[in-house]
Write a protein that holds these residues in place. Sequence first.
Motif, PDB file in Angstrom:
ATOM      1  N   MET A   7       0.818  -1.215   0.000  1.00 43.73           N
ATOM      2  CA  MET A   7       0.000   0.000   0.000  1.00 43.73           C
ATOM      3  C   MET A   7       0.854   1.267   0.000  1.00 43.73           C
ATOM      4  N   THR A   8       1.804   1.368   0.921  1.00 39.09           N
ATOM      5  CA  THR A   8       2.598   2.587   1.038  1.00 39.09           C
ATOM      6  C   THR A   8       3.912   2.282   1.735  1.00 39.09           C
ATOM      7  N   ASP A   9       4.921   3.082   1.451  1.00 39.14           N
ATOM      8  CA  ASP A   9       6.224   2.953   2.108  1.00 39.14           C
ATOM      9  C   ASP A   9       6.407   4.102   3.094  1.00 39.14           C
ATOM     10  N   GLU A  10       6.694   3.756   4.331  1.00 37.24           N
ATOM     11  CA  GLU A  10       6.994   4.761   5.355  1.00 37.24           C
ATOM     12  C   GLU A  10       8.509   4.958   5.421  1.00 37.24           C
ATOM     13  N   GLU A  11       8.956   6.185   5.261  1.00 36.75           N
ATOM     14  CA  GLU A  11      10.368   6.506   5.441  1.00 36.75           C
ATOM     15  C   GLU A  11      10.553   7.065   6.853  1.00 36.75           C
ATOM     16  N   PHE A  12      11.554   6.563   7.576  1.00 37.72           N
ATOM     17  CA  PHE A  12      11.792   7.009   8.943  1.00 37.72           C
ATOM     18  C   PHE A  12      12.900   8.055   8.972  1.00 37.72           C
ATOM     19  N   VAL A  13      12.677   9.099   9.784  1.00 40.22           N
ATOM     20  CA  VAL A  13      13.629  10.213   9.868  1.00 40.22           C
ATOM     21  C   VAL A  13      14.015  10.473  11.322  1.00 40.22           C
ATOM     22  N   LEU A  14      15.259  10.889  11.493  1.00 40.50           N
ATOM     23  CA  LEU A  14      15.814  11.222  12.810  1.00 40.50           C
ATOM     24  C   LEU A  14      15.650  12.719  13.025  1.00 40.50           C
ATOM     25  N   VAL A  15      14.885  13.116  14.059  1.00 39.94           N
ATOM     26  CA  VAL A  15      14.524  14.518  14.225  1.00 39.94           C
ATOM     27  C   VAL A  15      14.623  14.960  15.687  1.00 39.94           C
ATOM     28  N   ALA A  16      14.676  16.286  15.851  1.00 40.59           N
ATOM     29  CA  ALA A  16      14.635  16.904  17.178  1.00 40.59           C
ATOM     30  C   ALA A  16      14.231  18.362  17.001  1.00 40.59           C
ATOM     31  N   ALA A  17      13.877  19.003  18.093  1.00 42.62           N
ATOM     32  CA  ALA A  17      13.564  20.432  18.053  1.00 42.62           C
ATOM     33  C   ALA A  17      14.842  21.231  17.778  1.00 42.62           C
ATOM     34  N   PRO A  18      14.713  22.458  17.247  1.00 43.40           N
ATOM     35  CA  PRO A  18      15.906  23.258  16.907  1.00 43.40           C
ATOM     36  C   PRO A  18      16.876  23.441  18.071  1.00 43.40           C
ATOM     37  N   VAL A  19      16.353  23.535  19.299  1.00 42.34           N
ATOM     38  CA  VAL A  19      17.247  23.755  20.431  1.00 42.34           C
ATOM     39  C   VAL A  19      18.245  22.622  20.584  1.00 42.34           C
ATOM     40  N   TRP A  20      17.805  21.375  20.351  1.00 39.97           N
ATOM     41  CA  TRP A  20      18.717  20.238  20.439  1.00 39.97           C
ATOM     42  C   TRP A  20      19.616  20.161  19.217  1.00 39.97           C
TER      43      TRP A  20
ATOM     44  N   GLU B  29      21.599   8.413   2.645  1.00 40.84           N
ATOM     45  CA  GLU B  29      21.227   8.124   1.260  1.00 40.84           C
ATOM     46  C   GLU B  29      20.217   6.977   1.194  1.00 40.84           C
ATOM     47  N   ASP B  30      20.296   6.074   2.151  1.00 38.53           N
ATOM     48  CA  ASP B  30      19.401   4.910   2.169  1.00 38.53           C
ATOM     49  C   ASP B  30      18.670   4.869   3.507  1.00 38.53           C
ATOM     50  N   PRO B  31      17.603   5.674   3.644  1.00 42.80           N
ATOM     51  CA  PRO B  31      16.886   5.696   4.925  1.00 42.80           C
ATOM     52  C   PRO B  31      16.082   4.419   5.128  1.00 42.80           C
ATOM     53  N   PRO B  32      15.807   4.065   6.378  1.00 42.74           N
ATOM     54  CA  PRO B  32      14.961   2.894   6.640  1.00 42.74           C
ATOM     55  C   PRO B  32      13.553   3.123   6.113  1.00 42.74           C
ATOM     56  N   ILE B  33      12.995   2.108   5.491  1.00 47.17           N
ATOM     57  CA  ILE B  33      11.642   2.175   4.933  1.00 47.17           C
ATOM     58  C   ILE B  33      10.867   0.952   5.377  1.00 47.17           C
ATOM     59  N   ASN B  34       9.614   1.153   5.737  1.00 45.52           N
ATOM     60  CA  ASN B  34       8.738   0.044   6.086  1.00 45.52           C
ATOM     61  C   ASN B  34       7.526   0.059   5.160  1.00 45.52           C
ATOM     62  N   THR B  35       7.238  -1.082   4.544  1.00 44.74           N
ATOM     63  CA  THR B  35       6.106  -1.181   3.626  1.00 44.74           C
ATOM     64  C   THR B  35       4.846  -1.570   4.396  1.00 44.74           C
ATOM     65  N   GLY B  36       3.785  -0.790   4.199  1.00 44.49           N
ATOM     66  CA  GLY B  36       2.496  -1.116   4.776  1.00 44.49           C
ATOM     67  C   GLY B  36       1.635  -1.835   3.745  1.00 44.49           C
ATOM     68  N   TYR B  37       0.803  -2.766   4.219  1.00 41.88           N
ATOM     69  CA  TYR B  37      -0.040  -3.574   3.337  1.00 41.88           C
ATOM     70  C   TYR B  37      -1.507  -3.365   3.683  1.00 41.88           C
ATOM     71  N   LEU B  38      -2.333  -3.378   2.671  1.00 39.97           N
ATOM     72  CA  LEU B  38      -3.770  -3.358   2.881  1.00 39.97           C
ATOM     73  C   LEU B  38      -4.262  -4.795   2.769  1.00 39.97           C
TER      74      LEU B  38
END
Length: 319
Positions: free
Chosen positions: A178-191, A284-293
């Motif tokens: 159904m869709t691919d979820e790309e995971f990102v590493l994030v934080a607020a600007p202060v960090w 360049e190669d972020p983790p991706i998880n495929t979701g299925y319907l």
Amino acid sequence: MEQKDSDGSAVAPRPGAAAPVDLNLLRTFLAVHRSGSFTAAAHLVGLSQPTVTTQMRALERALGRELFERLPRGVAPAPFADELAARIGTPLDDLAAVTGQGGFHEEGPAEPVHLAGPAELLCVRALPALAPLVADGVRLRVTTGLTDPLLDELRSGRHDLLISTHRPRGRALTAVPMTDEEFVLVAAPVWAERIGGADGPAADMPAALHGVPLISYAEDLPIARRYWRHVFGKRLGSHAAVTVPDLRGVLTAAVAGAGWTVLPRYLCLDELASGALVLLHAPEDPPINTGYLVQRPGSAGNPHVARVRDHLLQAARTW
């Protein structure tokens, strides 16, 4: 039924002639095969569990074949049972739709479509996408939760469609990517400012985040651990400072400055665009998880199930 001659006298069956199989036995068999359990099948066909057991023994005697292996939890179909289910599944589903046994009646509205999946994807993506169908008369009953328990409930007939975070095992369920979820590493600007942003080498990021609070979906850090293994090739040694069993809560905590986290990109697109969150690393190669319907077999009697399924698959192309 006993066969009779033209004068009304009973006639013995021809040697070797197979007795006709009761259609109700085949319906019950199909429910057992699809749900993997006599108990779940009983719920689907509206019978007691002992009656389902009796019917399956009768069908096995009629066919001269063992259909199911009894397991500590549920049953496993024999190869012949898989072949039989493949042969009779579509005809019985079509018959149920024609006779109104699939839950749809011409004179009244279709039954609600029971949709299940992760709370975040349902609330942020699926439900907004389905709003036009609801305005057009489709009714929805939505359940959120973890994939494996929801799959068990799907097999038992509690749901029609499920957005699954992995492809379900076995051949009884129809699963479409159904869709691919790309995971990102994030934080607020202060960090981000404290650790030097995302400009440094990738190898320095684990060290830079050492001592920074981690916000996670669960205590075992499932998403962050996967990111670390996939991107940095090492085990994540951190412990969660905050756990929230809803990624929307993880998102709000990160925006508020509680620490760093790993999120599906779709969930934090607005926050990244506005600067409320900063991307700490861009591999360049972020983790991706495929979701299925995943669709429950036998749900085709309700025409709105197909409408919801097709609409979600179309909408997910842009997610």
